[in-house]
Design a protein around this motif. Sequence first.
Motif, PDB file in Angstrom:
ATOM      1  N   GLU A 203      16.433  60.852 -38.779  1.00  0.00           N
ATOM      2  CA  GLU A 203      17.553  61.008 -37.855  1.00  0.00           C
ATOM      3  C   GLU A 203      17.073  61.669 -36.575  1.00  0.00           C
ATOM      4  N   GLY A 204      17.936  61.630 -35.555  1.00  0.00           N
ATOM      5  CA  GLY A 204      17.625  62.286 -34.291  1.00  0.00           C
ATOM      6  C   GLY A 204      16.923  61.357 -33.320  1.00  0.00           C
ATOM      7  N   LYS A 205      16.473  61.928 -32.254  1.00  0.00           N
ATOM      8  CA  LYS A 205      15.813  61.170 -31.192  1.00  0.00           C
ATOM      9  C   LYS A 205      14.428  60.695 -31.635  1.00  0.00           C
ATOM     10  N   ARG A 206      14.015  59.550 -31.136  1.00  0.00           N
ATOM     11  CA  ARG A 206      12.672  59.033 -31.405  1.00  0.00           C
ATOM     12  C   ARG A 206      11.681  59.564 -30.380  1.00  0.00           C
ATOM     13  N   THR A 207      12.160  59.795 -29.162  1.00  0.00           N
ATOM     14  CA  THR A 207      11.274  60.264 -28.101  1.00  0.00           C
ATOM     15  C   THR A 207      12.070  61.084 -27.096  1.00  0.00           C
ATOM     16  N   ALA A 208      11.356  61.562 -26.087  1.00  0.00           N
ATOM     17  CA  ALA A 208      11.965  62.377 -25.033  1.00  0.00           C
ATOM     18  C   ALA A 208      11.318  62.005 -23.702  1.00  0.00           C
ATOM     19  N   PRO A 209      11.973  62.313 -22.606  1.00  0.00           N
ATOM     20  CA  PRO A 209      11.419  61.949 -21.304  1.00  0.00           C
ATOM     21  C   PRO A 209       9.984  62.447 -21.084  1.00  0.00           C
ATOM     22  N   ASP A 210       9.689  63.691 -21.457  1.00  0.00           N
ATOM     23  CA  ASP A 210       8.334  64.211 -21.249  1.00  0.00           C
ATOM     24  C   ASP A 210       7.298  63.433 -22.042  1.00  0.00           C
ATOM     25  N   ALA A 211       7.633  63.044 -23.264  1.00  0.00           N
ATOM     26  CA  ALA A 211       6.700  62.289 -24.099  1.00  0.00           C
ATOM     27  C   ALA A 211       6.431  60.909 -23.512  1.00  0.00           C
ATOM     28  N   VAL A 212       7.471  60.241 -23.027  1.00  0.00           N
ATOM     29  CA  VAL A 212       7.297  58.921 -22.413  1.00  0.00           C
ATOM     30  C   VAL A 212       6.483  59.049 -21.131  1.00  0.00           C
ATOM     31  N   LEU A 213       6.765  60.070 -20.343  1.00  0.00           N
ATOM     32  CA  LEU A 213       5.993  60.283 -19.120  1.00  0.00           C
ATOM     33  C   LEU A 213       4.513  60.487 -19.433  1.00  0.00           C
ATOM     34  N   GLN A 214       4.211  61.227 -20.484  1.00  0.00           N
ATOM     35  CA  GLN A 214       2.798  61.452 -20.853  1.00  0.00           C
ATOM     36  C   GLN A 214       2.096  60.138 -21.189  1.00  0.00           C
ATOM     37  N   VAL A 215       2.788  59.224 -21.834  1.00  0.00           N
ATOM     38  CA  VAL A 215       2.200  57.914 -22.132  1.00  0.00           C
ATOM     39  C   VAL A 215       1.956  57.139 -20.828  1.00  0.00           C
ATOM     40  N   ILE A 216       2.908  57.201 -19.918  1.00  0.00           N
ATOM     41  CA  ILE A 216       2.799  56.468 -18.651  1.00  0.00           C
ATOM     42  C   ILE A 216       1.634  56.977 -17.813  1.00  0.00           C
ATOM     43  N   ILE A 217       1.449  58.291 -17.749  1.00  0.00           N
ATOM     44  CA  ILE A 217       0.400  58.844 -16.875  1.00  0.00           C
ATOM     45  C   ILE A 217      -0.949  59.005 -17.574  1.00  0.00           C
TER      46      ILE A 217
ATOM     47  N   LEU B 150      13.473  53.861 -20.161  1.00  0.00           N
ATOM     48  CA  LEU B 150      12.644  53.659 -21.351  1.00  0.00           C
ATOM     49  C   LEU B 150      13.079  54.523 -22.536  1.00  0.00           C
ATOM     50  N   VAL B 151      13.474  55.763 -22.282  1.00  0.00           N
ATOM     51  CA  VAL B 151      13.859  56.658 -23.384  1.00  0.00           C
ATOM     52  C   VAL B 151      15.012  56.064 -24.198  1.00  0.00           C
ATOM     53  N   PRO B 152      16.112  55.639 -23.568  1.00  0.00           N
ATOM     54  CA  PRO B 152      17.181  55.057 -24.385  1.00  0.00           C
ATOM     55  C   PRO B 152      16.786  53.728 -25.041  1.00  0.00           C
TER      56      PRO B 152
ATOM     57  N   ALA C 142      -8.310  49.550 -29.378  1.00  0.00           N
ATOM     58  CA  ALA C 142      -7.095  49.896 -28.637  1.00  0.00           C
ATOM     59  C   ALA C 142      -6.042  50.304 -29.655  1.00  0.00           C
ATOM     60  N   TYR C 143      -5.178  51.221 -29.260  1.00  0.00           N
ATOM     61  CA  TYR C 143      -4.061  51.668 -30.090  1.00  0.00           C
ATOM     62  C   TYR C 143      -2.783  51.040 -29.547  1.00  0.00           C
ATOM     63  N   PHE C 144      -1.936  50.565 -30.437  1.00  0.00           N
ATOM     64  CA  PHE C 144      -0.659  49.947 -30.113  1.00  0.00           C
ATOM     65  C   PHE C 144       0.440  50.828 -30.696  1.00  0.00           C
ATOM     66  N   GLY C 145       1.379  51.255 -29.878  1.00  0.00           N
ATOM     67  CA  GLY C 145       2.444  52.117 -30.359  1.00  0.00           C
ATOM     68  C   GLY C 145       3.693  52.015 -29.509  1.00  0.00           C
ATOM     69  N   LEU C 146       4.675  52.818 -29.819  1.00  0.00           N
ATOM     70  CA  LEU C 146       5.958  52.871 -29.102  1.00  0.00           C
ATOM     71  C   LEU C 146       6.524  51.478 -28.834  1.00  0.00           C
ATOM     72  N   PHE C 147       6.385  50.592 -29.789  1.00  0.00           N
ATOM     73  CA  PHE C 147       6.863  49.217 -29.644  1.00  0.00           C
ATOM     74  C   PHE C 147       8.365  49.207 -29.827  1.00  0.00           C
ATOM     75  N   ALA C 148       9.085  48.824 -28.798  1.00  0.00           N
ATOM     76  CA  ALA C 148      10.543  48.827 -28.851  1.00  0.00           C
ATOM     77  C   ALA C 148      11.086  47.563 -28.195  1.00  0.00           C
ATOM     78  N   VAL C 149      11.977  46.898 -28.901  1.00  0.00           N
ATOM     79  CA  VAL C 149      12.694  45.729 -28.396  1.00  0.00           C
ATOM     80  C   VAL C 149      14.178  46.020 -28.540  1.00  0.00           C
ATOM     81  N   ARG C 150      14.954  45.714 -27.522  1.00  0.00           N
ATOM     82  CA  ARG C 150      16.399  45.951 -27.616  1.00  0.00           C
ATOM     83  C   ARG C 150      16.925  45.364 -28.917  1.00  0.00           C
TER      84      ARG C 150
END
Length: 184
Positions: free
Chosen positions: A50-64, A25-27, A92-100
Amino acid sequence: MDTASPLDSGELTFRDAVEADVSALVPLIDSAYRGDVSQGGWTTEAHFIEGKRTAPDAVLQVIINPVGTLLVVERDGALIACCQLEHRGEVAYFGLFAVRPELQGGGLGRRIIAEAERTVRERWGVREMQMTVLSVREELIAWYERRGYRRTGKLSPFPYGDESVGIPQRDDLAFELLVKELSS
């Protein structure tokens, strides 16, 4: 010669992300928003941040998150998109919307947001979806407006100085709240 990718066709499946999905998910999220690869799609923020949009810890926090989920979209077993859904009382909040990036612009985003809206109505019984979008993203905001979202004019500041969300390239960034009433 058939040059169609298996990602271009096939049935979409939607599921809640699990911890094991973080490394994929991060990449995906970074590629939709930042860096050279993001410029292959139309949702890039690379010229603003510029730079990263997210990090593994941030994505994990959304998942859990016990009051939300990260909805994963797959086609033929390949991860192609995701979006965050969070239950916030009456909305409801909608966020982190990503499509290849290579799949953007073909109607996939429209299908995913419709499924996200259906999901929050069914799971939580909410009648409004909210999101925040960089206010300078006029083309993206117009896309959401065509999906029934409306601008509220309510702005929240960009977290300047917090490099975990990227390095801003402008000093006028803010997030605007968009809302949509969901039908039954």
